[in-house]
Design an enzyme around this catalytic site. Structure first.
Site, short mmCIF file in Angstrom:
data_model
loop_
_atom_site.label_atom_id
_atom_site.label_comp_id
_atom_site.label_asym_id
_atom_site.label_seq_id
_atom_site.Cartn_x
_atom_site.Cartn_y
_atom_site.Cartn_z
N HIS A 1 -6.97 -5.79 2.38
CA HIS A 1 -5.77 -5.00 3.10
C HIS A 1 -5.22 -6.17 4.01
O HIS A 1 -6.05 -6.65 5.00
CB HIS A 1 -6.41 -3.74 4.09
CG HIS A 1 -6.80 -2.80 3.26
ND1 HIS A 1 -6.00 -1.48 2.91
CD2 HIS A 1 -7.99 -2.49 2.74
CE1 HIS A 1 -6.98 -0.51 2.32
NE2 HIS A 1 -7.87 -1.19 2.24
N ASP B 1 0.93 -1.06 0.22
CA ASP B 1 0.07 -0.26 0.03
C ASP B 1 0.97 1.19 0.12
O ASP B 1 1.78 1.20 0.80
CB ASP B 1 -0.91 0.08 1.15
CG ASP B 1 -1.92 0.84 1.05
OD1 ASP B 1 -3.31 0.57 0.97
OD2 ASP B 1 -1.88 2.21 1.14
N HIS C 1 -10.35 -5.38 -3.00
CA HIS C 1 -9.07 -5.48 -2.51
C HIS C 1 -8.98 -5.91 -1.01
O HIS C 1 -9.93 -5.30 -0.39
CB HIS C 1 -7.95 -4.20 -2.49
CG HIS C 1 -8.95 -2.95 -2.30
ND1 HIS C 1 -9.51 -2.21 -2.94
CD2 HIS C 1 -8.53 -2.03 -1.11
CE1 HIS C 1 -10.13 -1.10 -2.48
NE2 HIS C 1 -9.53 -1.10 -1.03
N HIS D 1 -11.68 -7.41 -12.72
CA HIS D 1 -12.07 -6.10 -12.07
C HIS D 1 -13.41 -6.42 -11.62
O HIS D 1 -14.32 -6.51 -12.13
CB HIS D 1 -12.03 -5.01 -13.17
CG HIS D 1 -12.54 -3.93 -12.70
ND1 HIS D 1 -11.74 -2.87 -12.12
CD2 HIS D 1 -13.86 -3.27 -12.66
CE1 HIS D 1 -12.48 -1.94 -11.52
NE2 HIS D 1 -13.77 -2.50 -11.91
P1 AMP Z 1 -9.84 1.63 0.18
O1 AMP Z 1 -9.87 2.78 1.07
O2 AMP Z 1 -10.11 0.47 1.12
O3 AMP Z 1 -10.39 1.75 -0.97
O4 AMP Z 1 -8.26 1.40 0.10
C1 AMP Z 1 -7.65 1.89 -0.96
C2 AMP Z 1 -6.07 1.72 -0.48
O5 AMP Z 1 -5.37 1.84 -1.76
C3 AMP Z 1 -5.42 2.75 0.35
O6 AMP Z 1 -4.86 2.03 1.45
C4 AMP Z 1 -4.59 3.70 -0.64
O7 AMP Z 1 -3.36 4.04 0.37
C5 AMP Z 1 -4.16 2.35 -1.64
N1 AMP Z 1 -3.64 3.10 -3.10
C6 AMP Z 1 -4.22 3.85 -3.56
N2 AMP Z 1 -3.28 4.06 -4.80
C7 AMP Z 1 -2.27 3.15 -4.72
C8 AMP Z 1 -1.48 2.84 -5.65
N3 AMP Z 1 -1.09 3.47 -6.63
N4 AMP Z 1 -0.28 1.88 -5.19
C9 AMP Z 1 -0.39 1.34 -3.74
N5 AMP Z 1 -1.73 1.46 -3.12
C10 AMP Z 1 -2.48 2.55 -3.57
ZN ZN Z 2 -9.62 -2.74 -11.89
#
Ligand code: AMP
Ligand code: ZN
Length: 114
Positions: free
Chosen positions: A102, A30, A100, A46
């Site tokens: 975490h 992340d 996704h 997707h």
């Molecule tokens: P959510 O709030 O559950 O949708 O989590 C989205 C996550 O994606 C957040 O923790 C962001 O920090 C992470 N994120 C967004 N853009 C990127 C990126 N380009 N590379 C890695 N992580 C990302």
């Molecule tokens: Zn996608």
């Protein structure tokens, strides 16, 4: 339609720190880590969010949990433990519209909501 940010990561159109990949799943660090280890594990398909899951995705979601366990082992946190979070929709705090998981670990994690 333009690819989402995680589909672009899958296609290597934007950089990321990939820690695991197979034909169906990819995992990368992340960009704004909320714990010493914060990895996003995603299906290459997707799927916009958990509410968009289809019957045919059931095996894939099961496999994601097996992969999470493998990554936890590779990262050296399988024994101490970890937390898996899936944010879903607006009230769930989901910001990126590609399903996704975490994986958070590497410290005693903060207050539990549930
Ligand atoms: P959510 O709030 O559950 O949708 O989590 C989205 C996550 O994606 C957040 O923790 C962001 O920090 C992470 N994120 C967004 N853009 C990127 C990126 N380009 N590379 C890695 N992580 C990302
Ligand atoms: Zn996608």
């Amino acid at each position: 339609m333009e690819d989402c940010i995680f589909c672009k990561i899958i296609k290597r159109e934007i950089p990321s720190d990939i820690v695991y990949e197979d034909d169906e799943i990819i995992a990368f660090k992340d960009i704004h880590p909320a714990a010493p280890i914060h990895i996003l594990v995603i299906p290459k398909k997707h799927i916009p969010s958990l509410v968009e899951l289809e019957k045919e995705d059931e095996a894939l979601i099961g496999k994601i949990y097996t992969v999470i366990n493998k990554i936890a082992e590779a990262q050296g946190v399988k024994e101490k433990g970890y937390r898996v979070i899936v944010n879903c929709g607006r009230d769930g705090g989901q910001e990126v519209g590609h399903l996704h998981f975490h994986l958070l670990a590497g410290t005693k994690l903060g207050e539990k909501i549930v």
